[in-house]
Scaffold this motif. Structure first.
Motif, PDB file in Angstrom:
ATOM      1  N   VAL A   1       0.849  -1.183   0.000  1.00  0.00           N
ATOM      2  CA  VAL A   1       0.000   0.000   0.000  1.00  0.00           C
ATOM      3  C   VAL A   1       0.894   1.245   0.000  1.00  0.00           C
ATOM      4  O   VAL A   1       1.902   1.283   0.698  1.00  0.00           O
ATOM      5  CB  VAL A   1      -0.948  -0.015   1.208  1.00  0.00           C
ATOM      6  CG1 VAL A   1      -0.206  -0.096   2.516  1.00  0.00           C
ATOM      7  CG2 VAL A   1      -1.854   1.185   1.216  1.00  0.00           C
ATOM      8  N   ASN A   2       0.543   2.219  -0.821  1.00  0.00           N
ATOM      9  CA  ASN A   2       1.334   3.447  -0.855  1.00  0.00           C
ATOM     10  C   ASN A   2       0.604   4.524  -0.059  1.00  0.00           C
ATOM     11  O   ASN A   2      -0.151   5.329  -0.612  1.00  0.00           O
ATOM     12  CB  ASN A   2       1.552   3.863  -2.314  1.00  0.00           C
ATOM     13  CG  ASN A   2       2.470   5.068  -2.408  1.00  0.00           C
ATOM     14  OD1 ASN A   2       2.846   5.648  -1.399  1.00  0.00           O
ATOM     15  ND2 ASN A   2       2.822   5.440  -3.620  1.00  0.00           N
ATOM     16  N   LEU A   3       0.816   4.503   1.256  1.00  0.00           N
ATOM     17  CA  LEU A   3       0.112   5.451   2.123  1.00  0.00           C
ATOM     18  C   LEU A   3       0.629   6.865   1.918  1.00  0.00           C
ATOM     19  O   LEU A   3      -0.125   7.832   1.995  1.00  0.00           O
ATOM     20  CB  LEU A   3       0.323   5.064   3.591  1.00  0.00           C
ATOM     21  CG  LEU A   3      -0.414   3.828   4.104  1.00  0.00           C
ATOM     22  CD1 LEU A   3       0.033   3.505   5.521  1.00  0.00           C
ATOM     23  CD2 LEU A   3      -1.916   4.045   4.084  1.00  0.00           C
TER      24      LEU A   3
ATOM     25  N   GLY B   1      -5.669   2.409   5.739  1.00  0.00           N
ATOM     26  CA  GLY B   1      -4.674   2.551   6.797  1.00  0.00           C
ATOM     27  C   GLY B   1      -5.151   1.816   8.038  1.00  0.00           C
ATOM     28  O   GLY B   1      -6.258   1.258   8.059  1.00  0.00           O
ATOM     29  N   ALA B   2      -4.321   1.815   9.081  1.00  0.00           N
ATOM     30  CA  ALA B   2      -4.703   1.099  10.299  1.00  0.00           C
ATOM     31  C   ALA B   2      -3.967   1.660  11.500  1.00  0.00           C
ATOM     32  O   ALA B   2      -2.905   2.281  11.359  1.00  0.00           O
ATOM     33  CB  ALA B   2      -4.363  -0.387  10.150  1.00  0.00           C
ATOM     34  N   SER B   3      -4.544   1.431  12.673  1.00  0.00           N
ATOM     35  CA  SER B   3      -3.827   1.767  13.912  1.00  0.00           C
ATOM     36  C   SER B   3      -2.927   0.596  14.272  1.00  0.00           C
ATOM     37  O   SER B   3      -3.094  -0.522  13.756  1.00  0.00           O
ATOM     38  CB  SER B   3      -4.819   2.022  15.047  1.00  0.00           C
ATOM     39  OG  SER B   3      -5.373   0.782  15.450  1.00  0.00           O
ATOM     40  N   ARG B   4      -2.016   0.840  15.176  1.00  0.00           N
ATOM     41  CA  ARG B   4      -1.119  -0.250  15.591  1.00  0.00           C
ATOM     42  C   ARG B   4      -1.884  -1.362  16.304  1.00  0.00           C
ATOM     43  O   ARG B   4      -1.541  -2.539  16.172  1.00  0.00           O
ATOM     44  CB  ARG B   4      -0.030   0.316  16.512  1.00  0.00           C
ATOM     45  CG  ARG B   4       0.887  -0.743  17.027  1.00  0.00           C
ATOM     46  CD  ARG B   4       2.169  -0.132  17.517  1.00  0.00           C
ATOM     47  NE  ARG B   4       2.807  -0.984  18.488  1.00  0.00           N
ATOM     48  CZ  ARG B   4       3.941  -0.695  19.072  1.00  0.00           C
ATOM     49  NH1 ARG B   4       4.564   0.433  18.806  1.00  0.00           N
ATOM     50  NH2 ARG B   4       4.474  -1.513  19.941  1.00  0.00           N
ATOM     51  N   ALA B   5      -2.944  -0.984  17.036  1.00  0.00           N
ATOM     52  CA  ALA B   5      -3.717  -2.012  17.744  1.00  0.00           C
ATOM     53  C   ALA B   5      -4.284  -3.011  16.736  1.00  0.00           C
ATOM     54  O   ALA B   5      -4.282  -4.225  16.989  1.00  0.00           O
ATOM     55  CB  ALA B   5      -4.829  -1.358  18.558  1.00  0.00           C
ATOM     56  N   ALA B   6      -4.751  -2.505  15.590  1.00  0.00           N
ATOM     57  CA  ALA B   6      -5.311  -3.403  14.558  1.00  0.00           C
ATOM     58  C   ALA B   6      -4.204  -4.259  13.948  1.00  0.00           C
ATOM     59  O   ALA B   6      -4.390  -5.451  13.697  1.00  0.00           O
ATOM     60  CB  ALA B   6      -6.007  -2.578  13.479  1.00  0.00           C
ATOM     61  N   VAL B   7      -3.040  -3.644  13.739  1.00  0.00           N
ATOM     62  CA  VAL B   7      -1.907  -4.390  13.152  1.00  0.00           C
ATOM     63  C   VAL B   7      -1.421  -5.450  14.142  1.00  0.00           C
ATOM     64  O   VAL B   7      -1.225  -6.618  13.791  1.00  0.00           O
ATOM     65  CB  VAL B   7      -0.762  -3.414  12.770  1.00  0.00           C
ATOM     66  CG1 VAL B   7       0.501  -4.169  12.361  1.00  0.00           C
ATOM     67  CG2 VAL B   7      -1.209  -2.484  11.636  1.00  0.00           C
TER      68      VAL B   7
ATOM     69  N   THR C   1       3.739   4.576   9.190  1.00  0.00           N
ATOM     70  CA  THR C   1       4.013   5.595   8.166  1.00  0.00           C
ATOM     71  C   THR C   1       3.425   6.932   8.605  1.00  0.00           C
ATOM     72  O   THR C   1       2.378   6.981   9.243  1.00  0.00           O
ATOM     73  CB  THR C   1       3.380   5.151   6.835  1.00  0.00           C
ATOM     74  OG1 THR C   1       3.869   3.856   6.526  1.00  0.00           O
ATOM     75  CG2 THR C   1       3.719   6.093   5.698  1.00  0.00           C
ATOM     76  N   THR C   2       4.148   8.012   8.266  1.00  0.00           N
ATOM     77  CA  THR C   2       3.608   9.355   8.495  1.00  0.00           C
ATOM     78  C   THR C   2       2.913   9.781   7.216  1.00  0.00           C
ATOM     79  O   THR C   2       3.493   9.685   6.136  1.00  0.00           O
ATOM     80  CB  THR C   2       4.754  10.335   8.820  1.00  0.00           C
ATOM     81  OG1 THR C   2       5.450   9.820   9.950  1.00  0.00           O
ATOM     82  CG2 THR C   2       4.217  11.725   9.139  1.00  0.00           C
TER      83      THR C   2
END
Ligand code: FAD
Length: 340
Positions: free
Chosen positions: A217-219, A253-259, A275-276
């Protein structure tokens, strides 16, 4: 490696801002353009030049790309030994030219390569390094580089200076700084330094380049990002996030909790350790708005938050907040998006 700080220097011998460039399969890494933008700003403030250092083999094409940007010098080290990234050889070459040409500030991207290379260079040169900076400024009073980065798990921002050594070195987080704008007339001077052949020897041998051809994914370049968090409660929840992203022409995109829950790959993570991003539109679904998540998305142009808790911190940073169950709201948004 144990760094020995070099105390025996004269600060006034050091001059100019350097950007260590990165390229991949013949194309400049975005972070290099961001560093040029930031380097130009810093150099203009102290009335100094910006130089970009390019290492590789057959780098003419990269040099051509760099000439379109506002850099004063392009320092080229074009050797077969530099065809593939090699920590020892790259660090040796940069150490050699820093000692010879004495830049005042040296910037690396906080990428996998930059994070590997910069500490070794700083140890060899005998100076400090501030890793993972999110802001750089020149002190109005003494002209020192003020290097700001998150500390204590992102709970505070620390500003660090390098008081007695030179160069002042930083790695800079990709996606945070504005990219340099192209210029009409090229101004760059090409510099080709001599490199000691002993510096082109390494104990490490390159064996094979394995390219991960799984689509990533290209965030960073996305204009619209729809992110899901722990509020989704199940991995299947991301199907809804994907559907909304697709309907809007965006990416997921996702939060770290989801990852961390294993619901989605880390390449989708937004935030301090992900990623920023700075898209036109960021939609946070079931994300509380922890400081480490905000660190990666608060520069988005328009932020929409969907959360069932009216006191969720994400509502303090969003432009539009929807309080409610994401499983009721997102299908309505998808419907609206498809009808428009
Ligand atoms: P939670 O905080 O659990 O929030 C879930 C939200 O969903 C809640 O606000 C809840 O009200 C809402 N919700 C629940 N059900 C529903 C529903 N049905 N409808 C709507 N809303 C609902 N985090 C990142 O995201 N990125 C990073 O890069 C990152 N780096 C970190 C680095 C360090 C060193 C540390 C210490 C932490 C880092 N974190 C990062 C983790 C961060 O602190 C948070 O734990 C994380 O962001 C929380 O994710 P979340 O918002 O999805 O989950």
């Amino acid at each position: 490696m144990r760094a020995k700080v070099n105390q025996d220097i004269n600060i006034s011998d050091y001059n100019g801002v350097w950007v260590i460039s990165e390229q991949n399969l013949g194309k400049l890494h975005n972070v290099t353009l961001e560093l040029i933008g930031e380097g130009r700003k810093l150099a203009d403030k102290i009335n100094k030049e910006v130089s970009v250092v390019v290492l590789g083999e057959n780098i003419e094409n990269i040099v051509k790309q760099l000439e379109e940007y506002p850099v004063d010098n392009i320092i080229c080290i074009d050797k077969p030994e530099l065809k593939h990234y090699n920590t020892d050889i790259y660090a040796n070459c940069i150490d050699e030219i820093i000692k010879e040409m004495k830049p005042e500030i040296v910037l690396f991207g906080a990428t996998s390569i930059g994070r590997d290379l910069a500490p070794r260079v700083s140890a060899k040169v005998g100076t400090g390094l501030t890793a993972d900076c999110t802001s750089l400024e020149i002190d109005d009073i003494d002209g020192k580089l003020l290097q700001t980065r998150p500390a204590f798990g992102g709970n505070l921002m620390a500003t660090i200076i390098c008081p007695k050594n030179r160069p002042q070195m930083s790695t800079v987080r990709p996606g945070v700084m504005q990219k340099a704008q192209k210029i009409e007339n090229k101004i760059a001077k090409i510099i080709i330094p001599n490199i000691d052949k002993n510096n082109l020897i390494s104990k490490v041998m390159f064996k094979e380049l394995l390219i991960n051809d799984k689509p990533r994914v290209n965030l960073q370049d996305a204009k619209i990002i729809v992110s899901g968090g722990r509020g989704l409660k199940t991995p299947e929840g991301f199907k809804l996030i994907e559907e909304l992203a697709e309907a809007l022409g965006g990416v997921v995109g996702a939060s770290r909790a989801a990852v961390d829950s294993g619901w989605i790959d880390h390449s989708h993570q937004v935030g301090q350790t992900g990623t920023t991003v700075r898209p036109e539109l960021y939609i946070a679904c079931g994300i509380s708005g922890a400081i480490q998540h905000l660190a990666g998305m608060s520069e988005s142009k328009t932020i929409v938050a969907i959360n069932s808790d009216p006191n969720a911190p994400i509502f303090k940073v969003c432009d539009y907040g929807i309080v409610g169950d994401l499983y009721k709201i997102i299908p309505e948004l998808i419907e609206q998006a498809k009808n428009n």
